[in-house]
Design a protein around this motif. Structure first.
Motif, PDB file in Angstrom:
ATOM      1  N   ASP A 111       0.838  -1.208   0.000  1.00 60.10           N
ATOM      2  CA  ASP A 111       0.000   0.000   0.000  1.00 60.10           C
ATOM      3  C   ASP A 111       0.868   1.252   0.000  1.00 60.10           C
ATOM      4  OD1 ASP A 111      -2.159  -1.657   0.087  1.00 60.10           O
ATOM      5  OD2 ASP A 111      -2.723  -1.203   2.159  1.00 60.10           O
ATOM      6  N   ASP A 123       2.774   1.550  -3.414  1.00 62.01           N
ATOM      7  CA  ASP A 123       1.938   1.986  -4.538  1.00 62.01           C
ATOM      8  C   ASP A 123       1.815   3.500  -4.626  1.00 62.01           C
ATOM      9  OD1 ASP A 123       1.563  -0.627  -5.246  1.00 62.01           O
ATOM     10  OD2 ASP A 123      -0.455  -0.797  -4.387  1.00 62.01           O
ATOM     11  N   GLN A 124       1.881   4.188  -3.476  1.00 62.54           N
ATOM     12  CA  GLN A 124       1.725   5.647  -3.524  1.00 62.54           C
ATOM     13  C   GLN A 124       3.064   6.382  -3.433  1.00 62.54           C
ATOM     14  OE1 GLN A 124       1.977   7.838  -0.425  1.00 62.54           O
ATOM     15  NE2 GLN A 124       3.118   6.042   0.226  1.00 62.54           N
ATOM     16  N   PRO A 160       1.852   8.467   3.277  1.00 61.47           N
ATOM     17  CA  PRO A 160       1.127   9.585   2.668  1.00 61.47           C
ATOM     18  C   PRO A 160       1.081  10.798   3.602  1.00 61.47           C
ATOM     19  CG  PRO A 160      -0.272   7.618   2.854  1.00 61.47           C
ATOM     20  CD  PRO A 160       1.052   7.273   3.422  1.00 61.47           C
TER      21      PRO A 160
END
Length: 193
Positions: free
Chosen positions: A22, A25-26, A92
């Motif tokens: 996760d 992916d960003q 993030p």
């Protein structure tokens, strides 16, 4: 194989194994670490930020500039040490790494330590320090060396405030520099270096 080649292979393994997919992916890229793989001192932060994610190197933003200043104050440069983070992808919005993210990356961090074989680990911030010293109270224990044994590895861990703390609170700047110089002196005096 030299240590850098082994570290590069470990980085490839993290990508191949889709560790923290996760986060991966960003993120722009994996930020494995940077510096001298034969260093006596390894710095371990929490996770890459925006600049680190873009450049692929740890501590290259504002906190990194202060880390460079601290290195200079102890007559060191980046090529004398190794710098990494527990979590190797940027969370993030620069949020703190989650416990699960730290847990997934922990075995890879231990393998980095096995490869580099540092004399001392200087943790930068409570997330990093708490990984090595459970229940760490950074406000009380910053700058104090502790012998830590993890599996087959034994080394001195010296928890330090995160360089970003000095950016938010100018009063901490001197504390961080003083702790840092003392930590480097401690390593030199106790390692035969």
């Amino acid at each position: 194989m030299d240590k850098q080649a082994i570290l590069d292979a470990l980085a490839e393994e993290i990508v191949k194994e889709k560790v923290c997919s996760d986060l991966a992916d960003q993120a722009t890229q994996l930020v494995m670490g940077d510096g001298n793989p034969d260093a006596d001192i390894i710095f371990i932060g929490e996770a890459p930020g925006k600049n680190e994610d873009l450049q692929g190197k740890p501590f290259v933003g504002a906190a990194g500039k202060f880390l460079d200043e601290m290195l200079k104050s102890a007559n060191l440069q980046r090529s004398d040490v190794y710098i990494t983070n527990i979590v190797k992808y940027r969370p993030p919005n620069n949020r703190d790494p989650l416990p699960e993210e730290k847990r997934q990356f922990w075995p890879y961090l231990l393998r980095q330590l096995e490869i580099i074989q540092p004399k001392a680990v200087l943790t930068l911030g409570r997330h990093s320090g708490g990984g090595f010293i459970p229940g760490l109270q950074i406000g009380k224990e910053h700058g104090h060396p502790r012998k830590v044994r993890l599996h087959e590895l034994e080394f001195v861990v010296i928890p330090l405030y995160h360089p970003a703390a000095a950016l938010y609170n100018g009063g901490m700047r001197q504390t961080l520099i003083d702790d840092f110089i003392q930590a480097v002196e401690f390593v030199k005096n106790n390692s035969g270096a």
